[in-house]
Design a protein around this motif. Structure first.
Motif, PDB file in Angstrom:
ATOM      1  N   VAL A  27      20.469 -17.121 -10.006  1.00 27.13           N
ATOM      2  CA  VAL A  27      20.786 -15.752 -10.424  1.00 27.13           C
ATOM      3  C   VAL A  27      19.813 -15.303 -11.516  1.00 27.13           C
ATOM      4  CG1 VAL A  27      22.518 -14.279 -11.527  1.00 27.13           C
ATOM      5  CG2 VAL A  27      23.212 -15.960  -9.800  1.00 27.13           C
ATOM      6  N   ARG A  87      16.231 -14.713  -9.925  1.00 26.52           N
ATOM      7  CA  ARG A  87      16.103 -13.480  -9.141  1.00 26.52           C
ATOM      8  C   ARG A  87      16.202 -12.240 -10.021  1.00 26.52           C
ATOM      9  NH1 ARG A  87      18.779 -13.712  -3.206  1.00 26.52           N
ATOM     10  NH2 ARG A  87      18.321 -11.495  -3.533  1.00 26.52           N
ATOM     11  N   THR A  88      17.026 -12.306 -11.066  1.00 25.34           N
ATOM     12  CA  THR A  88      17.138 -11.165 -11.993  1.00 25.34           C
ATOM     13  C   THR A  88      15.814 -10.920 -12.697  1.00 25.34           C
ATOM     14  OG1 THR A  88      19.502 -11.582 -12.339  1.00 25.34           O
ATOM     15  CG2 THR A  88      18.348 -10.276 -14.014  1.00 25.34           C
ATOM     16  N   ASP A 123      22.303 -14.585  -5.759  1.00 23.62           N
ATOM     17  CA  ASP A 123      22.619 -15.952  -6.177  1.00 23.62           C
ATOM     18  C   ASP A 123      22.055 -17.015  -5.244  1.00 23.62           C
ATOM     19  OD1 ASP A 123      24.178 -15.649  -3.950  1.00 23.62           O
ATOM     20  OD2 ASP A 123      26.065 -16.230  -4.907  1.00 23.62           O
ATOM     21  N   SER A 163      23.658 -20.609 -11.082  1.00 20.88           N
ATOM     22  CA  SER A 163      23.380 -19.670 -12.173  1.00 20.88           C
ATOM     23  C   SER A 163      21.889 -19.580 -12.472  1.00 20.88           C
ATOM     24  CB  SER A 163      24.139 -20.097 -13.433  1.00 20.88           C
ATOM     25  OG  SER A 163      23.752 -21.405 -13.829  1.00 20.88           O
ATOM     26  N   LYS A 174      21.551 -22.364  -4.525  1.00 18.06           N
ATOM     27  CA  LYS A 174      22.416 -21.400  -5.196  1.00 18.06           C
ATOM     28  C   LYS A 174      22.753 -21.903  -6.597  1.00 18.06           C
ATOM     29  CE  LYS A 174      24.712 -19.484  -1.116  1.00 18.06           C
ATOM     30  NZ  LYS A 174      26.024 -19.058  -0.534  1.00 18.06           N
ATOM     31  N   PRO A 212      18.452  -8.717  -7.306  1.00 14.75           N
ATOM     32  CA  PRO A 212      19.274  -9.761  -7.918  1.00 14.75           C
ATOM     33  C   PRO A 212      20.219 -10.382  -6.896  1.00 14.75           C
ATOM     34  CG  PRO A 212      19.188  -7.824  -9.328  1.00 14.75           C
ATOM     35  CD  PRO A 212      18.545  -7.434  -8.033  1.00 14.75           C
TER      36      PRO A 212
END
Length: 318
Positions: A102, A105-106, A119, A99, A97, A117
């Protein structure tokens, strides 16, 4: 003997002196040819996440490097370029997990890899990355995590390679530059800004793109990436960092004006006017170009029709 006086040919007659000039309204954008100076940050590069031998390269100077592709292979394995908002800085296994997850995945979702999207690295995230490796000619076997050595960071989804310094067969180390990238654009402004501009909000036109600028001619930060994508920007960069981009500066909303000879304008008591139909009419002088002045009547709904070319010297503007 008979003497006959012939009339003087019309072509030799002195022309009648013109004292008035019919004028008509026209659209005026006050367009000027200008240069745009760019402020650059430090040079950037696409870097290798591991040590090895470069076994394949599609890098070409002046060509685009795109997110989701593999512009290089090291030790036979594709190196996937990803334009994440946060550069990946560690290996990511299922359950990780943060930033960077994130951001990963974005970007995978933007690429249409079938990932939402989120985390956390889940199985769908790993499968999506495996598919990128397969699409690049690699094998899914052994891809049990998103290894830092298997990716390289792009600062934008598509960016032009400024140089390709590494040939196939070259040895590279972790952090070695695989490709040169354009320097980050920190700012841009019209330079020099003409000092006789008509009042009004302005824009800059470069190629087929238009950019709003402030009163000092500066570009908004949100437009800098779009500026860097124009052919005129690329042409200027090929010359030097100091080369200005060729552009046009013009009013955002053109105004209606009357072009008149400068001699028809009266300046009195800090005001300007012209004699229209025998009476003085106050005007604003917006600009002068190529021997013409562009004026606009100041009164509500006022218009001009026929102005005196040489008004009496003692005329006042009322």
């Amino acid at each position: 003997m008979l003497a006959v006086t012939l009339p003087k040919p019309a072509s030799l007659e002195a022309p009648a002196e013109t004292t008035v000039l019919p004028v008509s309204e026209r659209s005026f954008s006050d367009e000027r040819a200008v240069g745009v100076a760019v402020e650059y940050g430090p040079a950037r590069a696409l870097t290798s996440g591991r040590t090895g031998i470069v076994t394949a390269s599609t890098c070409e100077k002046g060509a685009a490097l795109t997110s989701g592709s593999a512009p290089f292979s090291v030790d036979g394995s594709p190196v996937i370029a990803l334009a994440t908002s946060v550069p990946l800085w560690r290996d990511l296994a299922i359950g990780a997990k943060g930033s960077d997850v994130v951001a990963l995945r974005t970007e995978l979702a933007r690429l249409g890899a079938g990932v939402e999207p989120g985390d956390t690295v889940n199985r769908a995230t790993l499968l999506a990355f495996r598919q990128l490796v397969v699409n690049a000619g690699g094998t899914a076997a052994g891809v049990e995590s998103i290894s830092l050595g298997a990716v390289t960071w792009l600062p934008a989804p598509s960016i032009i390679a400024t140089e390709c310094p590494v040939a196939v067969g070259s040895q590279v180390g972790q952090g070695s530059a695989l490709a040169g990238l354009p320097s980050l654009v920190l700012g841009a402004r019209v330079s020099p800004l003409p000092d006789d501009l008509a009042e009004g909000q302005r824009l800059v036109r470069i190629d087929d793109q238009e950019f709003a600028v402030d009163a000092e001619g500066a570009f908004a930060p949100v437009d800098l990436d779009r500026l860097a994508a124009t052919p005129a920007y690329a042409a200027a960069r090929q010359v030097s960092d100091a080369e200005k981009i060729k552009a046009s500066l013009l009013l955002t909303e053109p105004v209606q004006v009357y072009p008149v000879p400068p001699r028809a304008i009266i300046e009195a008591g800090g005001s300007f006017c012209v004699i229209d139909g025998g009476s003085p009419t106050k005007v604003d002088v917006l600009a002068s170009q190529l021997g013409q002045s562009f004026v606009r009547p100041t009164g509500e709904g006022a218009a001009l029709s026929e102005i005196a070319l040489d008004p009496p010297s003692k005329t006042t503007c009322g």
